[in-house]
Design a protein around this motif. Structure first.
Motif, PDB file in Angstrom:
ATOM      1  N   TYR A 166      80.739  68.774 112.861  1.00  0.00           N
ATOM      2  CA  TYR A 166      80.569  70.193 113.173  1.00  0.00           C
ATOM      3  C   TYR A 166      80.174  70.956 111.909  1.00  0.00           C
ATOM      4  N   LEU A 207      76.790  73.065 110.792  1.00  0.00           N
ATOM      5  CA  LEU A 207      76.819  74.431 110.277  1.00  0.00           C
ATOM      6  C   LEU A 207      76.156  74.536 108.902  1.00  0.00           C
ATOM      7  N   ASN A 224      72.561  75.774 108.188  1.00  0.00           N
ATOM      8  CA  ASN A 224      72.267  77.204 108.193  1.00  0.00           C
ATOM      9  C   ASN A 224      72.544  77.790 106.811  1.00  0.00           C
ATOM     10  N   PHE A 250      75.634  80.221 106.544  1.00  0.00           N
ATOM     11  CA  PHE A 250      76.936  79.557 106.449  1.00  0.00           C
ATOM     12  C   PHE A 250      77.161  79.012 105.043  1.00  0.00           C
TER      13      PHE A 250
END
Length: 197
Positions: free
Chosen positions: A87, A91, A94, A97
């Motif tokens: 996960y 992320l 990006n 993030f």
């Protein structure tokens, strides 16, 4: 003459590949290193460390994170022990993030959310895995012309007090002759004795 030998050697080497690198352990070491790194991404503190040390500003490192997405394929995912790493790997693709994880408050927020997920995971999972069965439909009333009386809810009779068994097990079997010792009463007796002396 030496020049003609050198020319022949260079032609031979250009037409056939030199020596292909053969990994001595058939890629096992690389596999283990990449697996370890990917699983480290399950820790928000480690991601914060990478952001603080500006690893996310390096284009080669960002390319490496894109390359590591192959761990989401079924033949590799079976080796993952900490699924949160996948996960976080997603992320980290990006830029927003990656920049946000440089701030300690965001690291703490991610860590708390991860903790709450772990805390409630089993209960939430059980709700979806074992859904409650649907109630069975009530049987149709018989087709009679006389109206049925309203249902009377009866209360089960209360058993006599002598036959009631306490739901709390006390360490002694029922009917035991061993007396209970009361710590409070023995302490009071000692205080009375001290005052008398």
């Amino acid at each position: 003459m030496s020049s003609s030998k050198e020319i022949d050697e260079t032609q031979d080497s250009s037409s056939s590949p030199k020596s292909i690198y053969k990994d001595p352990d058939d890629g096992r070491q690389r596999f283990l290193l990449e697996l370890e790194f990917v699983q480290c991404l399950a820790n928000p503190t480690y991601i914060h460390y990478l952001a603080q040390n500006r690893y996310f500003e390096d284009e080669a490192f960002i390319g490496y994170l894109k390359y590591l997405q192959y761990w989401q394929r079924p033949e590799y995912i079976k080796f993952i022990m900490y699924p949160h790493c996948l996960y976080f790997l997603e992320l980290l693709q990006n830029a927003n993030f990656r920049n946000a994880m440089a701030h300690p408050g965001n690291k703490e927020l991610a860590h708390k959310q991860q903790f709450f997920f772990w805390k409630n995971y089993r209960n939430n999972r059980m709700k979806h895995i074992l859904p409650r069965p649907l109630p069975e439909p009530a049987p149709a009333p018989p087709a009679s012309s006389a109206p049925l009386p309203p249902p009377v809810h009866s209360v089960p009779p209360i058993p006599p007090a002598s036959s009631a068994v306490s739901p709390i097990p006390y360490g002694l079997p029922p009917g035991s002759a061993v007396p209970k010792t009361d710590v409070r009463s023995s302490a009071i007796d000692r205080r009375k004795r001290k005052k008398e002396v």
